[in-house]
Design a protein around this motif. Structure first.
Motif, PDB file in Angstrom:
ATOM      1  N   SER A  99      38.802  39.845  31.372  1.00  0.00           N
ATOM      2  CA  SER A  99      38.327  38.573  30.811  1.00  0.00           C
ATOM      3  C   SER A  99      38.853  38.385  29.389  1.00  0.00           C
ATOM      4  CB  SER A  99      36.806  38.473  30.875  1.00  0.00           C
ATOM      5  OG  SER A  99      36.245  39.505  30.138  1.00  0.00           O
ATOM      6  N   ASP A 111      46.225  38.588  35.311  1.00  0.00           N
ATOM      7  CA  ASP A 111      46.350  39.011  36.716  1.00  0.00           C
ATOM      8  C   ASP A 111      47.595  39.881  36.908  1.00  0.00           C
ATOM      9  OD1 ASP A 111      44.072  37.732  37.438  1.00  0.00           O
ATOM     10  OD2 ASP A 111      45.023  36.123  38.576  1.00  0.00           O
ATOM     11  N   GLU A 158      33.177  41.211  35.266  1.00  0.00           N
ATOM     12  CA  GLU A 158      34.518  41.807  35.323  1.00  0.00           C
ATOM     13  C   GLU A 158      34.823  42.312  36.752  1.00  0.00           C
ATOM     14  OE1 GLU A 158      36.675  41.883  32.828  1.00  0.00           O
ATOM     15  OE2 GLU A 158      38.101  43.458  33.332  1.00  0.00           O
ATOM     16  N   ARG A 161      35.778  39.543  39.088  1.00  0.00           N
ATOM     17  CA  ARG A 161      37.137  39.049  38.823  1.00  0.00           C
ATOM     18  C   ARG A 161      38.186  40.052  39.334  1.00  0.00           C
ATOM     19  NH1 ARG A 161      40.404  36.593  39.628  1.00  0.00           N
ATOM     20  NH2 ARG A 161      42.151  35.968  38.361  1.00  0.00           N
ATOM     21  N   GLU A 164      39.267  40.105  42.914  1.00  0.00           N
ATOM     22  CA  GLU A 164      40.163  39.031  43.376  1.00  0.00           C
ATOM     23  C   GLU A 164      41.623  39.431  43.266  1.00  0.00           C
ATOM     24  OE1 GLU A 164      39.063  35.447  41.304  1.00  0.00           O
ATOM     25  OE2 GLU A 164      37.000  35.660  41.987  1.00  0.00           O
TER      26      GLU A 164
END
Ligand SMILES: Cc1cc2nc3c(=O)[nH]c(=O)nc-3n(C[C@H](O)[C@H](O)[C@H](O)COP(=O)(O)OP(=O)(O)OC[C@H]3O[C@@H](n4cnc5c(N)ncnc54)[C@H](O)[C@@H]3O)c2cc1C
Length: 449
Positions: A99, A111, A158, A161, A164
């Protein structure tokens, strides 16, 4: 400095118990030494690599496998920088959470970085398997204890995320269930990342060195590189404590051991802060005891600003814990006492246990706390792994070699311009004690409320 002398280095007594001031991993020291090590240097080499840790040797192996002549020079014994002093946790993580990274540089960059971490760690496992390196590499998972309820909440976000991004397997463990992970009441729950693991850093280094030398890499220890000067286009003179070598290309792999005494490190040392990290290893506790404290025998950490990391040793007979260091060069009883206190905060029942080993080493930080790989004045660099070099140093060593050979096309998300120099800084981190005091105060305030 001979290999043997390292073992005798700095023994001291704490309450009548002898603590070895050398790394636990150096117990296998015979296999850490290069073969055919001589004083005489070759007159020239296509590639000269300065520094013989994970970065330097990984770069050298990559180049030698392309049939090129490569020479690795180390001012001490190769590997005795950070590469055989670390905790052996193999995360491929960077300091900034996903983040924070997306907030600073955008979601897609974050990413990419986190995906490269997965790729680099998988590549480490593949490399060990292919080379037959038996270094106790195990993907045990890592539990990171939350130091506050707010930290737990932010870890939960976190974890969501991270899941993903392909390859991440993160989940939360509540305070109520924490004892399945670790026998402590210190944390407010925590995050497990199943895909992270650990190895024996010394055994890994020994395997990497063996593979490199088998591929034809020439390694010379106790050879300090002092300067690199241009001779003609595509030719450089590498000036060392044992004479000159003509080189086609030069890679600097000195990371947090760059030092201030030689011109060769000048460009990097203004951009990299060496921070001392200290490790203790307990006396033999017995496998059953270790399993009681760490039922899943994972790697561990916490969310404190002055972060601690801990793990069972690969034989599961002892516990290793690392954190900040009070010392700059050699460990003293002050660091042992501080780290032991950290251990007992987590596991109060270890108050009785003695400490058998304590050592310290340098961890390299850039201003952005991100690893870097770049070229400057036709010299190639990879550095700044911020305490996560077991995965990154080998990976970026390979990538810097590809860049130097001209075979890598945007080899890594970390490839780019040199990192910014730090203002009023020439490699002497005079500000660290103040920074550590500030972090320590922030941890204290957080835990007090
Ligand atoms: C105490 C500690 C704990 C750590 N724990 C972990 C962990 O659990 N997990 C993790 O992922 N990472 C950890 N790290 C970080 C990791 O060990 C490093 O990022 C990694 O080893 C860096 O490898 P390297 O090859 O770049 O540098 P190094 O291994 O430090 O090698 C640099 C080499 O350059 C040589 N050198 C310097 N100047 C010259 C010169 N002028 N001429 C010739 N040679 C020179 C030095 O002698 C040294 O051998 C830890 C580090 C420390 C110190």
């Amino acid at each position: 400095m001979g290999v043997k002398s390292l073992r005798l280095f700095n023994k001291f007594n704490i309450k009548g118990h002898k603590v070895k001031g050398s790394a636990f991993w150096w117990e296998i020291e015979e296999s850490l030494a290069p073969v055919n090590d001589q004083d005489k240097l070759p007159l020239d080499a296509e590639f000269v690599i300065v520094g013989g840790g994970y970065t330097g040797l990984s770069a050298a192996l990559t180049i030698a496998r392309q049939g090129r002549l490569v020479l690795v020079l180390d001012s001490g014994l190769p590997g005795y920088g950070a590469s055989t002093r670390n905790g052996g946790i193999c995360s491929g993580q960077i300091r900034l959470s996903h983040s924070k990274l997306s907030h600073k540089f955008g979601l897609s960059y974050a990413d990419e970085v986190y995906a490269e971490g997965i790729q680099a760690r998988l590549d480490l496992a593949k490399f060990c398997a292919e080379e037959g390196i038996e270094c106790d590499l195990q993907m045990t998972g890592r539990f990171t204890g939350a130091m506050s309820r707010a930290d737990y909440e932010s870890q939960s976000r976190e974890a969501e995320r991270l899941n993903e991004i392909i390859g991440h397997k993160a989940y939360m463990v509540s305070k109520a269930d924490q004892h399945n992970e670790i026998a402590t009441n210190l944390f407010h729950g925590g995050m497990v990342r199943e895909e992270i693991g650990g190895f024996h850093p010394g055994k890994f280094f020994a395997g990497l060195l063996k593979s490199a030398q088998k591929a034809g890499v020439i390694v010379r220890s106790n050879t300090s590189v002092q300067d690199v000067v241009d001779l003609s286009p595509g030719k450089k003179s590498v000036i060392t404590s044992k004479g000159k070598v003509t080189a086609g290309k030069v890679i600097i792999a000195t990371n947090a051991y760059t030092g201030r005494q030689h011109r060769v490190g000048k460009f990097l040392r203004c951009r990299l802060v060496p921070v001392q990290s200290c490790i203790i290893v307990t006396e033999q506790l017995g496998v059953e005891k270790v399993k009681t404290l760490m039922p899943k025998l994972r790697m561990y950490g916490n969310t404190a600003k002055l972060y601690s990391y801990f793990r069972p040793t690969p034989d599961r007979d002892r516990i290793l814990l690392g954190s900040r260091s009070f010392d700059r060069k050699e460990p003293t009883d002050r660091s042992v006492t501080y780290l032991k206190r950290k251990l007992v905060q987590i596991f109060p029942e270890l108050g009785y246990c003695a400490i058998d080993y304590c050592w310290l080493g340098n961890v390299g930080f850039t201003r952005t706390q991100m690893p870097v790989i770049f070229e400057h004045n036709e010299i190639h660099y990879a550095a700044g792994y911020a305490g996560s070099g077991t995965v990154w140093a080998r990976w970026l060593g390979k990538k810097v070699a590809e860049t130097a050979m001209g075979t890598g096309n945007r080899p890594s998300t970390f490839y780019g311009s040199p990192p910014p120099a730090l203002p009023f800084y020439d490699g002497n981190p005079w500000f660290l004690p103040a920074v550590q005091k500030y972090f320590s105060l922030r941890d204290w305030v957080k835990n007090a409320y």
